[in-house]
Design a protein around this motif. Structure first.
Motif, PDB file in Angstrom:
ATOM      1  N   ASP A  45       0.844  -1.200   0.000  1.00 50.17           N
ATOM      2  CA  ASP A  45       0.000   0.000   0.000  1.00 50.17           C
ATOM      3  C   ASP A  45       0.878   1.247   0.000  1.00 50.17           C
ATOM      4  OD1 ASP A  45      -1.819   1.986   0.353  1.00 50.17           O
ATOM      5  OD2 ASP A  45      -2.804   1.111   2.092  1.00 50.17           O
ATOM      6  N   PRO A  46       0.980   1.954  -1.133  1.00 49.63           N
ATOM      7  CA  PRO A  46       1.852   3.140  -1.204  1.00 49.63           C
ATOM      8  C   PRO A  46       1.389   4.300  -0.336  1.00 49.63           C
ATOM      9  CG  PRO A  46       0.577   2.888  -3.223  1.00 49.63           C
ATOM     10  CD  PRO A  46       0.361   1.641  -2.425  1.00 49.63           C
ATOM     11  N   GLU A  47       0.144   4.274   0.117  1.00 51.84           N
ATOM     12  CA  GLU A  47      -0.358   5.353   0.962  1.00 51.84           C
ATOM     13  C   GLU A  47      -0.099   5.109   2.442  1.00 51.84           C
ATOM     14  OE1 GLU A  47      -4.450   6.046   0.170  1.00 51.84           O
ATOM     15  OE2 GLU A  47      -4.122   6.802  -1.869  1.00 51.84           O
ATOM     16  N   LEU A  48       0.300   3.916   2.776  1.00 55.06           N
ATOM     17  CA  LEU A  48       0.526   3.585   4.176  1.00 55.06           C
ATOM     18  C   LEU A  48       1.951   3.972   4.572  1.00 55.06           C
ATOM     19  CD1 LEU A  48      -0.762   0.480   5.997  1.00 55.06           C
ATOM     20  CD2 LEU A  48       1.591   1.172   6.358  1.00 55.06           C
ATOM     21  N   LEU A  49       2.077   4.773   5.611  1.00 56.34           N
ATOM     22  CA  LEU A  49       3.385   5.274   6.047  1.00 56.34           C
ATOM     23  C   LEU A  49       3.837   4.578   7.329  1.00 56.34           C
ATOM     24  CD1 LEU A  49       2.923   9.116   5.471  1.00 56.34           C
ATOM     25  CD2 LEU A  49       3.970   7.438   3.939  1.00 56.34           C
ATOM     26  N   VAL A  50       5.140   4.441   7.463  1.00 56.78           N
ATOM     27  CA  VAL A  50       5.743   3.896   8.681  1.00 56.78           C
ATOM     28  C   VAL A  50       6.438   5.044   9.404  1.00 56.78           C
ATOM     29  CG1 VAL A  50       7.314   2.193   9.658  1.00 56.78           C
ATOM     30  CG2 VAL A  50       6.121   1.690   7.523  1.00 56.78           C
ATOM     31  N   ARG A  51       6.041   5.286  10.627  1.00 58.60           N
ATOM     32  CA  ARG A  51       6.635   6.347  11.436  1.00 58.60           C
ATOM     33  C   ARG A  51       7.622   5.749  12.434  1.00 58.60           C
ATOM     34  NH1 ARG A  51       5.759  11.120   8.831  1.00 58.60           N
ATOM     35  NH2 ARG A  51       3.577  11.301   8.197  1.00 58.60           N
ATOM     36  N   LEU A 102      -1.592  14.247  10.937  1.00 57.57           N
ATOM     37  CA  LEU A 102      -2.481  15.062  10.109  1.00 57.57           C
ATOM     38  C   LEU A 102      -2.149  14.958   8.622  1.00 57.57           C
ATOM     39  CD1 LEU A 102      -2.702  18.273  12.338  1.00 57.57           C
ATOM     40  CD2 LEU A 102      -4.412  16.468  12.087  1.00 57.57           C
ATOM     41  N   THR A 103      -0.930  14.545   8.289  1.00 59.29           N
ATOM     42  CA  THR A 103      -0.530  14.461   6.883  1.00 59.29           C
ATOM     43  C   THR A 103      -0.862  13.117   6.253  1.00 59.29           C
ATOM     44  OG1 THR A 103       1.694  13.706   7.501  1.00 59.29           O
ATOM     45  CG2 THR A 103       1.361  16.084   7.282  1.00 59.29           C
ATOM     46  N   PRO A 118      -4.401   5.358   8.781  1.00 55.38           N
ATOM     47  CA  PRO A 118      -3.469   4.947   9.833  1.00 55.38           C
ATOM     48  C   PRO A 118      -2.340   4.087   9.258  1.00 55.38           C
ATOM     49  CG  PRO A 118      -5.742   4.600  10.517  1.00 55.38           C
ATOM     50  CD  PRO A 118      -5.785   4.937   9.059  1.00 55.38           C
ATOM     51  N   GLY A 119      -1.162   4.238   9.831  1.00 55.20           N
ATOM     52  CA  GLY A 119      -0.004   3.499   9.346  1.00 55.20           C
ATOM     53  C   GLY A 119       0.607   2.622  10.411  1.00 55.20           C
ATOM     54  N   LEU A 120       1.897   2.338  10.241  1.00 53.13           N
ATOM     55  CA  LEU A 120       2.644   1.538  11.205  1.00 53.13           C
ATOM     56  C   LEU A 120       3.581   2.442  11.992  1.00 53.13           C
ATOM     57  CD1 LEU A 120       3.692  -1.506   8.969  1.00 53.13           C
ATOM     58  CD2 LEU A 120       1.586  -1.196  10.256  1.00 53.13           C
ATOM     59  N   VAL A 121       3.964   1.987  13.161  1.00 52.52           N
ATOM     60  CA  VAL A 121       4.929   2.718  13.987  1.00 52.52           C
ATOM     61  C   VAL A 121       6.050   1.767  14.368  1.00 52.52           C
ATOM     62  CG1 VAL A 121       5.312   4.079  16.067  1.00 52.52           C
ATOM     63  CG2 VAL A 121       3.090   4.184  14.914  1.00 52.52           C
ATOM     64  N   LEU A 122       7.281   2.151  14.056  1.00 50.29           N
ATOM     65  CA  LEU A 122       8.449   1.390  14.492  1.00 50.29           C
ATOM     66  C   LEU A 122       8.987   2.041  15.757  1.00 50.29           C
ATOM     67  CD1 LEU A 122      10.606  -0.799  14.041  1.00 50.29           C
ATOM     68  CD2 LEU A 122      11.871   0.860  12.690  1.00 50.29           C
ATOM     69  N   VAL A 123       8.936   1.332  16.859  1.00 49.72           N
ATOM     70  CA  VAL A 123       9.393   1.851  18.151  1.00 49.72           C
ATOM     71  C   VAL A 123      10.752   1.236  18.467  1.00 49.72           C
ATOM     72  CG1 VAL A 123       8.871   2.105  20.594  1.00 49.72           C
ATOM     73  CG2 VAL A 123       7.009   2.080  18.927  1.00 49.72           C
ATOM     74  N   ALA A 124      11.765   2.072  18.514  1.00 48.35           N
ATOM     75  CA  ALA A 124      13.113   1.608  18.847  1.00 48.35           C
ATOM     76  C   ALA A 124      13.353   1.836  20.336  1.00 48.35           C
ATOM     77  CB  ALA A 124      14.143   2.362  18.016  1.00 48.35           C
ATOM     78  N   LEU A 125      13.416   0.762  21.092  1.00 46.83           N
ATOM     79  CA  LEU A 125      13.702   0.824  22.525  1.00 46.83           C
ATOM     80  C   LEU A 125      15.181   0.492  22.697  1.00 46.83           C
ATOM     81  CD1 LEU A 125      10.499  -1.026  23.794  1.00 46.83           C
ATOM     82  CD2 LEU A 125      10.921   1.440  23.755  1.00 46.83           C
ATOM     83  N   GLU A 126      15.998   1.533  22.765  1.00 43.25           N
ATOM     84  CA  GLU A 126      17.437   1.353  22.686  1.00 43.25           C
ATOM     85  C   GLU A 126      18.100   1.276  24.057  1.00 43.25           C
ATOM     86  OE1 GLU A 126      19.672   3.360  19.840  1.00 43.25           O
ATOM     87  OE2 GLU A 126      18.341   2.712  18.233  1.00 43.25           O
ATOM     88  N   GLU A 127      19.206   0.521  24.086  1.00 41.70           N
ATOM     89  CA  GLU A 127      20.080   0.407  25.251  1.00 41.70           C
ATOM     90  C   GLU A 127      19.372  -0.180  26.469  1.00 41.70           C
ATOM     91  OE1 GLU A 127      22.761   3.640  26.072  1.00 41.70           O
ATOM     92  OE2 GLU A 127      22.486   4.459  24.064  1.00 41.70           O
ATOM     93  N   THR A 132      -0.064  -2.994  14.685  1.00 44.38           N
ATOM     94  CA  THR A 132       0.594  -2.044  13.767  1.00 44.38           C
ATOM     95  C   THR A 132       1.856  -1.437  14.386  1.00 44.38           C
ATOM     96  OG1 THR A 132      -0.717  -0.147  14.537  1.00 44.38           O
ATOM     97  CG2 THR A 132      -1.624  -1.465  12.727  1.00 44.38           C
ATOM     98  N   ILE A 133       2.177  -1.815  15.605  1.00 42.68           N
ATOM     99  CA  ILE A 133       3.374  -1.310  16.276  1.00 42.68           C
ATOM    100  C   ILE A 133       4.476  -2.363  16.200  1.00 42.68           C
ATOM    101  CG2 ILE A 133       4.363  -0.533  18.466  1.00 42.68           C
ATOM    102  CD1 ILE A 133       1.635   0.578  19.199  1.00 42.68           C
TER     103      ILE A 133
END
Length: 308
Positions: A50-56, A95-96, A100-109, A158-159
């Motif tokens: 899906d080209p409209e789906l964004l990953v944040r 808003l842009t 709804p898209g996906l969210v990549l959560v980086a839990l570092e260290e 989606t996370i």
């Protein structure tokens, strides 16, 4: 008209959450891998789903005093409190975005599990388990209250969650995390630093990449014969050395380009006895000798004037 393009409303709906735990020695490339996973997922979904789906992308550092981390992860009554939980939930649909898209959560260290350490892996794992499931207070086993699902993100497929750490994930910490649906499929992966011939290939490739980026729009050809020690383990000192090296080769290329030449042959040689790196322009025979400084930098043995 069969030649007219057809607008397809594609839907990408993940059914279970993806979560990874990347661990290994410092400088193995864990954080770099996470930074590159994010655009790779974005590109793959745009090309094949899906080209409209964004990953944040959301990054949260876990290696900080536990009370500070606890404050950042607190559940608060409104959605505009800039807490980590609100930021993660808000990134799914900005808003842009048209959907709804996906969210990549980086839990570092993720810290170690040394008793008495602040922070401590066990306490951090329990805190994440509680807050991501929508619960306040201290860690509790068993089913969460019914209304906690509305406050938490545990059931949101989606996370995508990626942990990074220099330490192994202890079994009881894994158990605490896997009490949440989002961590049920948590994969623990050991990341080893690149070594041997692959490390040498990386060094040459990275040096050429740095030069290509800095010399744009020059379209000439650069051949590099690189004979330097690539070391073992932590890759960061090598990367720092190559970035400094590219600065001096960049100056050689500009000098060569000013004469109208579109190609350059460079020979880089490290002398173990003197720790001097010699960079030679094989086209005109000019060379620059570089020695390491006290701040892990490289500077010319003889005074050198560079005109950029």
């Amino acid at each position: 008209d069969a030649s007219m393009p057809i607008l397809l409303n594609a839907h990408f709906n993940p059914t279970y959450a993806l979560s990874l735990y990347l661990h290994g020695t410092a400088g193995a490339g864990k954080s770099s891998l996470v930074r590159n996973i994010f655009p790779a997922i974005n590109a793959s979904i745009a090309a094949y789903a899906d080209p409209e789906l964004l990953v944040r992308f959301v990054k949260q550092n876990l290696n900080k005093p536990f009370q500070t981390l606890r404050l950042e992860l607190d559940l608060r009554p409104n959605n505009n409190d800039y807490s980590v939980m609100s930021i993660i939930q808000g990134r799914r649909m900005t808003l842009t975005q048209s959907k709804p898209g996906l969210v990549l959560v980086a839990l570092e260290e993720m810290p170690s599990d040394v008793t008495g350490a602040d922070p401590n892996q066990s306490e951090v794992a329990k805190l994440l388990s509680m807050r991501f499931s929508g619960r306040k207070g201290e860690f509790k086993d068993g089913a969460a209250p019914r209304n906690s699902e509305k406050r938490g993100i545990s059931g949101d497929a989606t996370i995508i969650t990626v942990f990074t750490s220099n330490y192994d994930l202890e079994p009881h910490c894994l158990e605490a995390l896997q009490s949440l649906d989002m961590f049920k499929n948590l994969s623990v992966i050991k990341v080893a630093p690149v070594a041997g011939e692959d490390r040498e290939a990386f060094a040459l490739s990275y040096l050429k990449q740095r030069l290509h980026e800095s010399l744009t729009p020059w379209r000439g050809n650069i051949n590099i014969n690189l004979e330097v020690p690539c070391g073992n383990g932590d890759i960061r000192p090598l990367v720092r050395y190559l970035r400094l090296l590219s600065f001096y080769i960049h100056a050689m290329v500009l000098e060569q380009a000013a004469s109208g030449s579109t190609s350059l042959d460079v020979y880089v040689k490290f002398d173990h006895a003197t720790e001097v790196t010699t960079v030679t322009n094989m086209t005109n025979g000019k060379s620059t000798q570089l020695k390491p400084g006290s701040f892990q930098n490289l500077y010319p043995v003889k005074p050198l004037s560079l005109d950029f």
